[in-house]
Design a protein around this motif. Structure first.
Motif, PDB file in Angstrom:
ATOM      1  N   GLY A 163       0.805  -1.184  -0.114  1.00  0.00           N
ATOM      2  CA  GLY A 163      -0.021   0.064  -0.016  1.00  0.00           C
ATOM      3  C   GLY A 163       0.665   1.332   0.076  1.00  0.00           C
ATOM      4  O   GLY A 163       0.236   2.403   0.172  1.00  0.00           O
ATOM      5  N   VAL A 164       2.049   1.034  -0.495  1.00  0.00           N
ATOM      6  CA  VAL A 164       2.580   2.299  -0.480  1.00  0.00           C
ATOM      7  C   VAL A 164       3.123   2.866  -2.072  1.00  0.00           C
ATOM      8  O   VAL A 164       2.919   2.080  -3.003  1.00  0.00           O
ATOM      9  N   THR A 165       3.550   3.959  -2.352  1.00  0.00           N
ATOM     10  CA  THR A 165       3.936   4.539  -3.692  1.00  0.00           C
ATOM     11  C   THR A 165       5.484   4.244  -3.724  1.00  0.00           C
ATOM     12  O   THR A 165       6.209   4.633  -2.536  1.00  0.00           O
ATOM     13  N   VAL A 166       5.666   3.677  -4.776  1.00  0.00           N
ATOM     14  CA  VAL A 166       7.141   3.054  -5.044  1.00  0.00           C
ATOM     15  C   VAL A 166       7.547   3.923  -6.346  1.00  0.00           C
ATOM     16  O   VAL A 166       6.965   3.855  -7.356  1.00  0.00           O
ATOM     17  N   TYR A 167       8.600   4.594  -6.232  1.00  0.00           N
ATOM     18  CA  TYR A 167       9.241   5.274  -7.431  1.00  0.00           C
ATOM     19  C   TYR A 167      10.285   4.235  -8.173  1.00  0.00           C
ATOM     20  O   TYR A 167      11.183   3.830  -7.575  1.00  0.00           O
ATOM     21  N   MET A 168       9.767   3.724  -9.235  1.00  0.00           N
ATOM     22  CA  MET A 168      10.623   2.861  -9.992  1.00  0.00           C
ATOM     23  C   MET A 168      12.010   3.107 -10.281  1.00  0.00           C
ATOM     24  O   MET A 168      12.956   2.165 -10.635  1.00  0.00           O
ATOM     25  N   LEU A 208       3.018   2.540  -8.467  1.00  0.00           N
ATOM     26  CA  LEU A 208       4.266   2.264  -8.989  1.00  0.00           C
ATOM     27  C   LEU A 208       4.275   3.379  -9.790  1.00  0.00           C
ATOM     28  O   LEU A 208       3.459   3.769 -10.931  1.00  0.00           O
ATOM     29  N   VAL A 209       5.481   4.384  -9.832  1.00  0.00           N
ATOM     30  CA  VAL A 209       5.582   5.587 -10.562  1.00  0.00           C
ATOM     31  C   VAL A 209       6.817   5.434 -11.413  1.00  0.00           C
ATOM     32  O   VAL A 209       7.873   5.058 -10.769  1.00  0.00           O
ATOM     33  N   TYR A 210       6.634   5.341 -12.719  1.00  0.00           N
ATOM     34  CA  TYR A 210       7.759   5.170 -13.576  1.00  0.00           C
ATOM     35  C   TYR A 210       7.807   6.297 -14.446  1.00  0.00           C
ATOM     36  O   TYR A 210       7.054   6.821 -15.160  1.00  0.00           O
ATOM     37  N   ASN A 250      -1.678  -6.708  -7.411  1.00  0.00           N
ATOM     38  CA  ASN A 250      -2.788  -5.766  -7.337  1.00  0.00           C
ATOM     39  C   ASN A 250      -2.230  -4.256  -7.348  1.00  0.00           C
ATOM     40  O   ASN A 250      -2.535  -3.495  -6.615  1.00  0.00           O
ATOM     41  N   CYS A 251      -1.342  -4.119  -7.916  1.00  0.00           N
ATOM     42  CA  CYS A 251      -0.310  -2.912  -8.244  1.00  0.00           C
ATOM     43  C   CYS A 251      -0.970  -2.072  -9.389  1.00  0.00           C
ATOM     44  O   CYS A 251      -1.401  -2.515 -10.224  1.00  0.00           O
ATOM     45  N   GLN A 252      -0.918  -0.790  -9.217  1.00  0.00           N
ATOM     46  CA  GLN A 252      -1.188   0.099 -10.103  1.00  0.00           C
ATOM     47  C   GLN A 252      -0.006   1.055 -10.720  1.00  0.00           C
ATOM     48  O   GLN A 252       0.792   1.523  -9.835  1.00  0.00           O
ATOM     49  N   ILE A 253       0.135   1.320 -11.953  1.00  0.00           N
ATOM     50  CA  ILE A 253       1.131   1.911 -12.574  1.00  0.00           C
ATOM     51  C   ILE A 253       0.883   3.179 -12.999  1.00  0.00           C
ATOM     52  O   ILE A 253      -0.303   3.609 -13.785  1.00  0.00           O
ATOM     53  N   ALA A 282       8.395   9.388 -19.368  1.00  0.00           N
ATOM     54  CA  ALA A 282       7.678   8.225 -19.677  1.00  0.00           C
ATOM     55  C   ALA A 282       6.045   8.579 -19.818  1.00  0.00           C
ATOM     56  O   ALA A 282       5.554   8.119 -20.957  1.00  0.00           O
ATOM     57  N   GLN A 283       5.445   9.276 -19.142  1.00  0.00           N
ATOM     58  CA  GLN A 283       4.207   9.946 -19.450  1.00  0.00           C
ATOM     59  C   GLN A 283       4.169  10.576 -20.974  1.00  0.00           C
ATOM     60  O   GLN A 283       3.152  10.495 -21.648  1.00  0.00           O
ATOM     61  N   ARG A 284       5.042  11.381 -21.186  1.00  0.00           N
ATOM     62  CA  ARG A 284       4.912  12.168 -22.646  1.00  0.00           C
ATOM     63  C   ARG A 284       5.291  10.930 -23.853  1.00  0.00           C
ATOM     64  O   ARG A 284       4.498  11.007 -24.654  1.00  0.00           O
ATOM     65  N   THR A 285       6.055  10.027 -23.607  1.00  0.00           N
ATOM     66  CA  THR A 285       6.191   8.851 -24.404  1.00  0.00           C
ATOM     67  C   THR A 285       4.919   8.106 -24.690  1.00  0.00           C
ATOM     68  O   THR A 285       4.322   7.837 -25.621  1.00  0.00           O
TER      69      THR A 285
END
Length: 85
Positions: free
Chosen positions: A11-16, A31-33, A47-50, A56-59
């Motif tokens: 249940g935490v935010t993980v910067y990948m 999961l933040v990429y 059950n993770c969310q990316i 990466a968002q622009r790509t």
């Protein structure tokens, strides 16, 4: 590159970016990429969310405009960009 071994967050935010995951189990994490290097070995994502950020968002937005990726049903579409063909 940071090495995370035998890590079991829930249940935490993980910067990948710039991480190597070894023998980990990430459960219900966000999961933040952002486009950096990331590797995993013998690692499970339950059950993770990316989420994509930065480059990466622009790509992803670029690929969606060419129809090479679909946006999730509940996500807003990126704005159309007009340009010279």
């Amino acid at each position: 590159m940071q090495v995370l071994e035998n890590w079991h967050p829930k249940g935490v935010t993980v910067y990948m970016d710039d991480k190597r995951f070894l023998n980990c189990v990430l459960t219900e994490c966000k999961l933040v990429y952002g486009g950096g290097d990331v590797t995993w070995e013998n690692t499970q994502f339950v059950n993770c969310q990316i989420t994509f950020d930065g480059a990466a968002q622009r790509t992803v937005a670029y690929l969606q405009q060419f129809g090479l990726m679909r946006a999730p049903e509940d996500a807003p579409m990126p704005p159309k960009v007009a340009g010279v063909n």
